[in-house]
Scaffold this active site. Structure first.
Site, mmCIF file in Angstrom:
data_model
loop_
_atom_site.group_PDB
_atom_site.id
_atom_site.type_symbol
_atom_site.label_atom_id
_atom_site.label_comp_id
_atom_site.label_asym_id
_atom_site.label_seq_id
_atom_site.Cartn_x
_atom_site.Cartn_y
_atom_site.Cartn_z
ATOM 1 N N THR A 283 2.886 -1.933 12.360
ATOM 2 C CA THR A 283 2.295 -3.193 12.804
ATOM 3 C C THR A 283 3.311 -4.086 13.505
ATOM 4 O O THR A 283 2.967 -4.813 14.441
ATOM 5 C CB THR A 283 1.712 -3.944 11.579
ATOM 6 O OG1 THR A 283 0.717 -3.121 10.991
ATOM 7 C CG2 THR A 283 1.104 -5.262 11.977
ATOM 8 N N TYR B 265 -5.920 -3.109 15.205
ATOM 9 C CA TYR B 265 -5.023 -3.092 16.357
ATOM 10 C C TYR B 265 -4.318 -1.735 16.439
ATOM 11 O O TYR B 265 -4.406 -0.917 15.529
ATOM 12 C CB TYR B 265 -4.004 -4.230 16.223
ATOM 13 C CG TYR B 265 -3.333 -4.224 14.883
ATOM 14 C CD1 TYR B 265 -2.230 -3.413 14.647
ATOM 15 C CD2 TYR B 265 -3.838 -4.981 13.819
ATOM 16 C CE1 TYR B 265 -1.647 -3.362 13.399
ATOM 17 C CE2 TYR B 265 -3.255 -4.925 12.566
ATOM 18 C CZ TYR B 265 -2.170 -4.117 12.362
ATOM 19 O OH TYR B 265 -1.609 -4.048 11.131
ATOM 20 N N SER C 141 2.577 3.911 9.714
ATOM 21 C CA SER C 141 3.388 4.451 8.615
ATOM 22 C C SER C 141 2.703 5.599 7.873
ATOM 23 O O SER C 141 3.360 6.394 7.221
ATOM 24 C CB SER C 141 3.802 3.349 7.656
ATOM 25 O OG SER C 141 2.711 2.877 6.913
ATOM 26 N N THR D 152 3.856 -1.097 7.151
ATOM 27 C CA THR D 152 4.008 -1.558 5.759
ATOM 28 C C THR D 152 3.333 -0.651 4.728
ATOM 29 O O THR D 152 3.700 -0.672 3.560
ATOM 30 C CB THR D 152 3.447 -2.980 5.586
ATOM 31 O OG1 THR D 152 2.095 -2.992 6.026
ATOM 32 C CG2 THR D 152 4.277 -3.989 6.357
ATOM 33 N N ASP D 153 2.326 0.138 5.155
ATOM 34 C CA ASP D 153 1.534 0.869 4.153
ATOM 35 C C ASP D 153 2.379 1.820 3.305
ATOM 36 O O ASP D 153 2.193 1.907 2.096
ATOM 37 C CB ASP D 153 0.400 1.640 4.838
ATOM 38 C CG ASP D 153 -0.692 0.703 5.338
ATOM 39 O OD1 ASP D 153 -0.647 -0.496 5.005
ATOM 40 O OD2 ASP D 153 -1.597 1.176 6.057
ATOM 41 N N LYS E 34 4.064 -2.423 -2.324
ATOM 42 C CA LYS E 34 3.080 -3.237 -1.600
ATOM 43 C C LYS E 34 1.954 -3.583 -2.558
ATOM 44 O O LYS E 34 1.276 -2.685 -3.059
ATOM 45 C CB LYS E 34 2.551 -2.457 -0.389
ATOM 46 C CG LYS E 34 1.686 -3.296 0.537
ATOM 47 C CD LYS E 34 1.267 -2.527 1.785
ATOM 48 C CE LYS E 34 0.572 -3.472 2.766
ATOM 49 N NZ LYS E 34 0.111 -2.776 3.993
ATOM 50 N N GLU F 46 6.130 13.364 -24.213
ATOM 51 C CA GLU F 46 6.848 14.527 -24.750
ATOM 52 C C GLU F 46 6.217 15.081 -26.022
ATOM 53 O O GLU F 46 6.506 16.198 -26.416
ATOM 54 C CB GLU F 46 8.326 14.208 -24.968
ATOM 55 C CG GLU F 46 8.601 13.288 -26.123
ATOM 56 C CD GLU F 46 10.102 12.988 -26.246
ATOM 57 O OE1 GLU F 46 10.453 12.195 -27.124
ATOM 58 O OE2 GLU F 46 10.879 13.541 -25.460
#
Ligand code: NAG
Ligand code: NAG
Ligand code: NAG
Ligand code: NAG
Ligand code: NAG
Ligand code: NAG
Length: 382
Positions: free
Chosen positions: A62, A76, A109, A143-144, A216, A338
């Site tokens: 972006t 966009y 991304s 950013t993703d 994020k 565990e």
């Protein structure tokens, strides 16, 4: 012989130093040619020897996005703008540093691959770490999946110079696009001596955050990158960084030398939910996954049937499975997994997408489950 030889070398060095004039090339006009090219072929738009040198590695996203509408913050085109346009759009960064640009990729991304990560990390190690004239690196990114690239670089670029990963939530054509200021702040932090030895950092929205933990947290808004429990490393006020604490590295962080790594083995993430079927696990393994991360319910939980299938895959096929969590905060402690089997691996405080990057890096070196488990164990407290 030896003293005379070293005397001559010293004399030659002295002569070279006194005849070398300081490098001072003022800014090239906007959008026109570069004024200086360094020994590695990096092109600079100005060269002022008193300023630190920074390289921006552009990958798209972006921050390089464009739309015909100034109010569009969705829909966009990512990665439409090249690295030179990003530098030209923020001329004030040249008051802080000499800036070179490298176009590593130009994609949204989601399309960053492990091959891009390997070449990006090798570029930073060669062009910034191994070059004593370079102060730091800035990586522009969508950013993703930014936190995944940030985690990868934190683990694989370990020269102590600042590596800043930056993106934008609004495209460059939007009113009050956040990209230009984020980029200016990132170059400023990368050029700051206070930013050394802190690992890779995410600088956005006036915050400086550790790449290791930051995630994020909001799909749309500008205040999205956070590490809820661990907090921020510092803040930017009037484009000046303030670090809350002296340099530290995250607990549990492991450094990797990937100079000989050519590919990262496939690791799949499977999401846990009510009625979770075990065939998703077998499908992933059949499709070629060499490691699995579970985004478990609560502290790593899966259905009883899925748990049996995990035992089967670990013991019969030797494929490591990391139990992480689908909640944004908290940890999967060792004591929660565990009890089922000594070979179950808890992600600790690492979320599924960061666990996936770590497991891929470990598998690139060795598929020894004991060794993989001991690295993840550094991130758990019980
Ligand atoms: C620097 O500029 C030259 C000439 O335009 C170009 O061939 C080269 O690829 C540029 N270097 C980088 C790292 O972009
Ligand atoms: C070089 O940078 C210094 C320090 O910021 C500044 O004072 C000087 O004016 C710059 N020189 C040129 C030619 O831009
Ligand atoms: C910036 O790079 C130039 C050219 O390589 C070098 O001469 C200069 O010393 C560097 N600046 C700093 C502060 O290291
Ligand atoms: C350089 O060009 C960009 C994009 O065309 C423009 O936004 C910016 O104001 C220009 N900068 C200068 C210093 O002229
Ligand atoms: C996986 O699920 C299927 C169908 O529910 C079941 O028949 C099978 O026993 C399960 N596999 C394991 C290893 O539990
Ligand atoms: C796995 O690593 C452990 C710890 O380094 C070692 O003791 C063990 O022999 C290794 N197992 C295999 C199969 O190489």
């Amino acid at each position: 012989m030896v003293p005379i030889k070293s005397f001559l070398v010293a004399l030659a060095t002295l002569a070279w130093q006194s005849s070398a004039s300081p490098l001072l090339y003022s800014r090239g006009a906007n959008g026109t040619g570069f004024v200086f090219t360094n020994a590695n072929g990096l092109n600079f738009t100005q060269m002022n020897h008193t300023l630190p040198n920074i390289t921006i590695f552009a990958t798209g996203g972006t921050i390089a996005g464009s739309d015909s509408s100034s109010t569009a913050t969705t829909g966009y085109t990512s990665g439409a703008v090249g690295v030179r346009a990003l530098i030209d759009a923020v001329p004030s960064m040249l008051d802080i540093a000499n800036v070179a640009g490298v176009q590593t990729a130009n994609v949204g991304s989601e399309d960053i691959t492990s091959d891009i990560l390997i070449s990006l990390s090798k570029q930073i190690n060669k062009l910034v770490c191994d070059d004593s004239t370079m102060a730091g690196a800035v990586v522009t990114h969508g950013t993703d999946t930014l936190e995944e690239t940030a985690f990868f670089l934190d683990a694989t670029v370990n020269c102590g110079k600042p590596v800043i990963i930056v993106g934008a939530m609004r495209p460059s054509t939007a009113i009050s696009a956040d990209g230009p200021f984020n980029l200016l702040e990132s170059v400023t932090v990368a050029a700051s001596t206070k930013a050394k030895n802190r690992g890779a950092m995410i600088v956005m929205n006036d915050r400086i955050a550790s790449a290791y933990y930051t995630t994020k947290t909001n799909a749309n808004t500008m205040d999205t990158f956070k590490a809820m429990e661990m907090g921020f490393l510092g803040e930017m006020i009037s484009n000046t960084p303030f670090f809350f604490y002296p340099p530290v590295q995250p607990t549990g962080k492991k450094d990797f030398d990937i100079s000989n790594v050519k590919e990262i083995p496939r690791v799949d993430i499977l999401f846990s939910y009510e009625d979770m079927h075990n065939d998703t696990l077998y499908n992933a393994v059949e499709s070629g996954a060499k490691g699995i991360v579970i985004a478990g319910a609560g502290a790593g939980g899966v259905t009883t049937s899925f748990n049996y299938a995990m035992e089967d895959v670990i013991n019969r096929l030797g494929i490591p499975i990391i139990q992480s969590m689908r909640t944004v905060n908290g940890e999967v402690p060792l004591s929660d997994v565990e009890s089922n089997s000594a070979t179950h691996i808890a992600s600790g405080y690492l979320n599924p997408q960061k666990s996936r990057i770590l497991l891929g890096l470990l598998l690139a070196k060795s598929s020894n489950i004991t060794e993989i488990a001991s690295t993840f164990a550094l991130n758990t407290n019980a």
